[in-house]
Every structure is written in C-alpha cells, then in structure tokens.
Design a protein around this motif. Structure first.
Motif, PDB file in Angstrom:
ATOM      1  N   VAL A 123       0.950  -1.339   0.100  1.00 24.87           N
ATOM      2  CA  VAL A 123       0.080   0.107  -0.035  1.00 24.87           C
ATOM      3  C   VAL A 123       0.879   1.227   0.031  1.00 24.87           C
ATOM      4  O   VAL A 123       0.541   2.064  -0.780  1.00 24.87           O
ATOM      5  CB  VAL A 123      -0.905  -0.144   1.215  1.00 24.87           C
ATOM      6  N   THR A 124       1.852   1.308   0.755  1.00 22.05           N
ATOM      7  CA  THR A 124       2.765   2.412   0.960  1.00 22.05           C
ATOM      8  C   THR A 124       3.730   2.627  -0.323  1.00 22.05           C
ATOM      9  O   THR A 124       3.693   3.782  -1.029  1.00 22.05           O
ATOM     10  CB  THR A 124       3.898   2.069   2.046  1.00 22.05           C
ATOM     11  N   ALA A 125       3.656   1.502  -1.052  1.00 24.48           N
ATOM     12  CA  ALA A 125       4.487   1.591  -2.454  1.00 24.48           C
ATOM     13  C   ALA A 125       3.864   2.393  -3.328  1.00 24.48           C
ATOM     14  O   ALA A 125       4.301   2.863  -4.350  1.00 24.48           O
ATOM     15  CB  ALA A 125       5.197   0.094  -2.654  1.00 24.48           C
ATOM     16  N   LEU A 126       2.573   2.041  -3.288  1.00 22.63           N
ATOM     17  CA  LEU A 126       1.615   2.615  -4.287  1.00 22.63           C
ATOM     18  C   LEU A 126       1.084   3.957  -4.211  1.00 22.63           C
ATOM     19  O   LEU A 126       0.397   4.601  -4.685  1.00 22.63           O
ATOM     20  CB  LEU A 126       0.582   1.664  -4.469  1.00 22.63           C
ATOM     21  N   VAL A 127       1.508   4.582  -3.035  1.00 25.19           N
ATOM     22  CA  VAL A 127       1.055   5.996  -2.706  1.00 25.19           C
ATOM     23  C   VAL A 127       1.246   6.756  -3.856  1.00 25.19           C
ATOM     24  O   VAL A 127       0.372   7.682  -3.986  1.00 25.19           O
ATOM     25  CB  VAL A 127       1.889   6.447  -1.380  1.00 25.19           C
ATOM     26  N   ALA A 182       8.447  -3.065 -10.781  1.00 20.11           N
ATOM     27  CA  ALA A 182       8.871  -1.951 -10.079  1.00 20.11           C
ATOM     28  C   ALA A 182       8.322  -2.197  -8.460  1.00 20.11           C
ATOM     29  O   ALA A 182       9.168  -1.759  -7.718  1.00 20.11           O
ATOM     30  CB  ALA A 182       8.300  -0.768 -10.525  1.00 20.11           C
ATOM     31  N   LEU A 183       7.267  -2.691  -8.148  1.00 22.87           N
ATOM     32  CA  LEU A 183       6.850  -3.231  -6.879  1.00 22.87           C
ATOM     33  C   LEU A 183       7.972  -3.986  -6.361  1.00 22.87           C
ATOM     34  O   LEU A 183       8.251  -3.625  -5.199  1.00 22.87           O
ATOM     35  CB  LEU A 183       5.523  -3.558  -6.655  1.00 22.87           C
ATOM     36  N   PRO A 199       8.930 -12.871  -5.403  1.00 24.57           N
ATOM     37  CA  PRO A 199       7.904 -12.696  -6.271  1.00 24.57           C
ATOM     38  C   PRO A 199       6.380 -13.530  -6.127  1.00 24.57           C
ATOM     39  O   PRO A 199       5.346 -12.913  -6.100  1.00 24.57           O
ATOM     40  CB  PRO A 199       8.306 -13.257  -7.347  1.00 24.57           C
ATOM     41  N   LYS A 200       6.459 -14.497  -5.417  1.00 20.51           N
ATOM     42  CA  LYS A 200       5.593 -15.285  -4.816  1.00 20.51           C
ATOM     43  C   LYS A 200       4.553 -14.810  -3.905  1.00 20.51           C
ATOM     44  O   LYS A 200       3.381 -14.390  -3.989  1.00 20.51           O
ATOM     45  CB  LYS A 200       5.993 -16.584  -4.358  1.00 20.51           C
ATOM     46  N   VAL A 201       5.327 -14.119  -2.911  1.00 21.05           N
ATOM     47  CA  VAL A 201       4.737 -13.467  -1.707  1.00 21.05           C
ATOM     48  C   VAL A 201       3.817 -12.233  -2.182  1.00 21.05           C
ATOM     49  O   VAL A 201       2.947 -11.680  -1.922  1.00 21.05           O
ATOM     50  CB  VAL A 201       5.420 -12.996  -0.715  1.00 21.05           C
ATOM     51  N   THR A 207       2.883 -11.469  -5.252  1.00 19.24           N
ATOM     52  CA  THR A 207       1.674 -12.098  -6.295  1.00 19.24           C
ATOM     53  C   THR A 207       0.569 -12.378  -4.983  1.00 19.24           C
ATOM     54  O   THR A 207      -0.544 -11.921  -5.242  1.00 19.24           O
ATOM     55  CB  THR A 207       1.915 -13.316  -7.010  1.00 19.24           C
ATOM     56  N   GLU A 208       0.728 -13.017  -4.305  1.00 19.70           N
ATOM     57  CA  GLU A 208      -0.207 -13.406  -2.949  1.00 19.70           C
ATOM     58  C   GLU A 208      -0.780 -12.097  -2.461  1.00 19.70           C
ATOM     59  O   GLU A 208      -2.119 -12.200  -2.483  1.00 19.70           O
ATOM     60  CB  GLU A 208       0.395 -14.541  -2.021  1.00 19.70           C
ATOM     61  N   THR A 209       0.018 -11.197  -2.134  1.00 17.53           N
ATOM     62  CA  THR A 209      -0.472 -10.127  -1.479  1.00 17.53           C
ATOM     63  C   THR A 209      -1.175  -9.237  -2.448  1.00 17.53           C
ATOM     64  O   THR A 209      -2.216  -8.664  -1.933  1.00 17.53           O
ATOM     65  CB  THR A 209       0.675  -9.241  -0.918  1.00 17.53           C
ATOM     66  N   LEU A 210      -0.773  -8.981  -3.518  1.00 19.84           N
ATOM     67  CA  LEU A 210      -1.561  -8.066  -4.648  1.00 19.84           C
ATOM     68  C   LEU A 210      -3.057  -8.822  -4.779  1.00 19.84           C
ATOM     69  O   LEU A 210      -4.057  -8.283  -4.927  1.00 19.84           O
ATOM     70  CB  LEU A 210      -0.682  -7.911  -5.999  1.00 19.84           C
TER      71      LEU A 210
END
Length: 119
Positions: free
Chosen positions: A30-34, A42-43, A52-54, A56-59
C-alpha cells in the motif's frame, strides 16, 4: 441502519479485514503505491526482501478485498499495473501513523530486546 461490528467478537467479519491490514506485506505494498500505479517488477524492486510469490499473493488478496486495482495493459509480453483504489487510499493515513510509530520507536524496542536478552 448501519451494522455494528466488534473486532473482539470471535465471529465478526471485521477480524478478516484487520487480518488483511495487519498482514506482513500489506503495509509495504500500500505504501509503495502511494504515488500512483506501478508494474509488478517496479513493486518488487521497491519493496526490498519480498519474493515474487509473496508479492503475487499479497496483490491478489488486496485486489480481492478491493484495496488494489489490477490493470492489464496488453502487449507482448503482457504488462500489468497495480494501483490503489479509493478504499486502498483510505488506508494511507492510518498506515502512515503506524509506520511513523515504528520508525520512531526502533530504539525503544531494541533497548527492550537487549534488556530481555541479558536477563
């Protein structure tokens, strides 16, 4: 009439919401997308230490809960962008407060850890 929710009640759905907010990587994404939409790569570069797995799961979880939008930009290879929704942006103020608290109190927590390690 608005339904009353109580996070302390075992069956309250607000527990699931609180679990999402408190999930390990949610605050970072969330903070990265501010500042606006970002592509996956980029994320991943911005959030040091996330796999990458985590990511993907978080997104996927944040999208499922309505906090993040996923936009397919097409192309070959496929390009995808992630952005906060209005609901996701509404988390920025409370998460900023938690982040500030954490960064401010690192010395206090470390001192407590050291004291406990010595006793």
């Amino acid at each position: 009439m608005t339904k009353a929710y109580d996070v302390m009640a075992a069956t309250c759905p607000s527990r699931r919401v609180l679990h999402r907010i408190g999930a390990r990587w949610t605050i970072f994404v969330v903070t990265a997308l501010v500042d606006g939409p970002m592509r996956f790569s980029a994320l991943k570069s911005h959030i040091q230490g996330i796999t990458p797995k985590v990511l993907t799961e978080t997104l996927r979880a944040l999208e499922y809960d309505g906090l993040v939008d996923r936009t397919d930009l097409g192309g070959q290879p496929p390009r995808v962008e992630y952005a906060l929704t209005d609901l996701g942006r509404s988390l920025l103020v409370p998460l900023a407060a938690v982040r500030e608290w954490a960064e401010t109190h690192v010395p206090d927590v470390e001192a407590s850890n050291a004291w406990h390690d010595d006793h």
